[in-house]
Design an enzyme around this catalytic site. Structure first.
Site, PDB file in Angstrom:
ATOM      1  N   SER A 133       4.692   2.058  10.814  1.00  0.00           N
ATOM      2  CA  SER A 133       5.479   2.309   9.611  1.00  0.00           C
ATOM      3  C   SER A 133       6.975   2.260   9.943  1.00  0.00           C
ATOM      4  O   SER A 133       7.446   1.248  10.464  1.00  0.00           O
ATOM      5  CB  SER A 133       5.070   3.655   9.002  1.00  0.00           C
ATOM      6  OG  SER A 133       5.550   3.793   7.699  1.00  0.00           O
ATOM      7  N   ASP A 303      -3.978  -1.235   3.317  1.00  0.00           N
ATOM      8  CA  ASP A 303      -2.605  -0.724   3.299  1.00  0.00           C
ATOM      9  C   ASP A 303      -1.816  -1.470   2.227  1.00  0.00           C
ATOM     10  O   ASP A 303      -1.459  -2.636   2.397  1.00  0.00           O
ATOM     11  CB  ASP A 303      -1.976  -0.924   4.683  1.00  0.00           C
ATOM     12  CG  ASP A 303      -0.578  -0.322   4.797  1.00  0.00           C
ATOM     13  OD1 ASP A 303      -0.024   0.119   3.771  1.00  0.00           O
ATOM     14  OD2 ASP A 303      -0.037  -0.310   5.915  1.00  0.00           O
ATOM     15  N   HIS A 336      -2.559   3.118   4.306  1.00  0.00           N
ATOM     16  CA  HIS A 336      -1.471   3.046   5.274  1.00  0.00           C
ATOM     17  C   HIS A 336      -1.648   4.046   6.402  1.00  0.00           C
ATOM     18  O   HIS A 336      -1.308   3.782   7.558  1.00  0.00           O
ATOM     19  CB  HIS A 336      -0.137   3.293   4.557  1.00  0.00           C
ATOM     20  CG  HIS A 336       1.064   3.210   5.442  1.00  0.00           C
ATOM     21  ND1 HIS A 336       1.415   2.061   6.111  1.00  0.00           N
ATOM     22  CD2 HIS A 336       2.007   4.141   5.786  1.00  0.00           C
ATOM     23  CE1 HIS A 336       2.521   2.262   6.813  1.00  0.00           C
ATOM     24  NE2 HIS A 336       2.886   3.526   6.638  1.00  0.00           N
TER      25      HIS A 336
END
Length: 371
Positions: A133, A303, A336
């Site tokens: 991320s 995601d 995610h």
């Protein structure tokens, strides 16, 4: 230290943790970069919450990031709130918390600060830099800006730029914080209060984006919370409502609201191609030559915050310059957050990539086995 905004900062503190042992030639160091709400306590109990480190299932003796083989470094990012200088820290010039007088920071600034730490530790080249991320953004920035100081890079569930959709989600969170009457223009620390309601709502909104619809349905569905029938009120009728409220309330115990504003802004500003004339491939072509960094990119099928298409765009940019790159899309319905959860295929990919690199670099034997 100069900042991308044109301001400077310093002296400043960078709080970090290390795990494992640095070998004699300092060639086994792995820098782990944390995500938006992470910190340096990557594989040990958190000092505030007491919960296990956010990658404790991946980092440790015999685990994919093996502390018997590698020396792990993880630093709280610049602008953070777990010991690194950020808006909650005291401005030495005024004796008051920085608040909104803290300079705006970027992913590039975060990386620059971490490389000062790497210098301080006497490490010329990192064996690998890893992150998911926002951590993945730092990985990409570091590999692009310091190609000769990184042997390999593992960006996970990330992108070369923040999308308009993700900027929009962040703005909702920031507005929730700034609308809290206890925010006081960012000067709440001087009043010994905190905008907990706004920060809690920001966390709730963000947490929805970290999960998939399948994961939410599997975990909660439309199940009611501690009741047999609808309450016909605005209490938490559904389990998913109770879960989000709990996530918001516990988050405010360990995170600073102004830090949330600054770090989300840093993510919004991230655009690796823009730093290179709008051509992403040029970010991986130092001096007109292909980057020497070996890459492995990982994405997850469910995601929707950083979808696989974003990783493929990075892979295409690397392929354009004939870089050494591999790419894996992991089938997962966890959204995610899959990179933070028990996802065996992802763990196997990481272990395989690092072990291949270790053999190439002569790090095939675990340090603990040679002692």
């Amino acid at each position: 230290m100069p900042l991308d905004s044109g301001a400077t900062i310093g002296p400043f503190t960078l709080a970090y943790q290390t795990y494992g042992t640095l070998n004699a030639d300092r060639s086994n160091a792995i820098l782990v970069c944390h995500a938006l709400t992470g910190d340096q306590f990557v594989c040990e109990p958190h000092p505030v919450t007491g919960k296990p480190g956010w990658w404790s299932m991946l980092i440790g003796p015999g685990l994919p990031i093996d502390t018997d083989r590698y020396f792990i470094i993880c630093a709280n990012v610049l602008g953070g709130c777990m010991g690194t200088t950020g808006p909650a820290e005291t401005d030495p010039e005024t004796g008051r918390p920085f608040g909104l007088t803290f300079p705006v920071i970027t992913i590039g600034d975060m990386v620059r600060a971490q490389m000062l730490l790497v210098d301080h530790l006497g490490i010329d080249q990192l064996f690998c830099v890893i992150g998911g991320s926002m951590g993945g953004m730092q990985v990409l920035q570091l590999a692009s800006a310091y190609p000769d100081r990184v042997f390999a890079a593992l960006p996970i569930a990330t992108a070369a730029r923040h999308s308009a959709q993700n900027i929009a989600f962040h703005e909702v969170g920031r507005q929730a914080i700034m609308a809290d009457p206890d925010w006081h223009g960012g000067d709440y620390a001087a009043r010994d209060i905190r905008p907990t309601r706004g920060l809690s709502v920001a966390r709730m909104a963000a947490h929805i984006t970290y999960l998939s619809e399948t994961a939410l349905h599997r975990k909660f569905g439309r199940n009611l919370q501690d009741r047999q029938r609808l309450g016909f009120s605005f209490d938490a009728d559904f389990q998913v409502e109770s879960y989000l409220r709990h996530q918001g309330m516990t988050f405010v115990d360990r995170f600073d609201a102004n830090s949330y504003l600054y770090i989300t802004r840093a993510m919004d500003y991230f655009d690796l191609a823009a730093e290179h004339g709008g051509v992403l491939a040029d970010a991986f072509r130092p001096g007109g030559k292909p980057t020497p960094v070996r890459f492995c990119l990982v994405s997850f099928t469910s995601d929707w915050l950083f979808p696989t298409a974003e990783s493929r765009a990075i892979v295409h940019g690397l392929n354009t310059v004939a870089a050494n790159v591999s790419f894996v899309e992991i089938a997962s319905d966890k959204g995610h957050d899959a990179f933070l959860l028990d996802e065996p295929e992802f763990h196997r990919v990481m272990r395989g990539f690092l072990e291949g690199l270790a053999e190439h670099r002569g790090l095939g034997q675990r340090l603990v086995a040679s002692r």
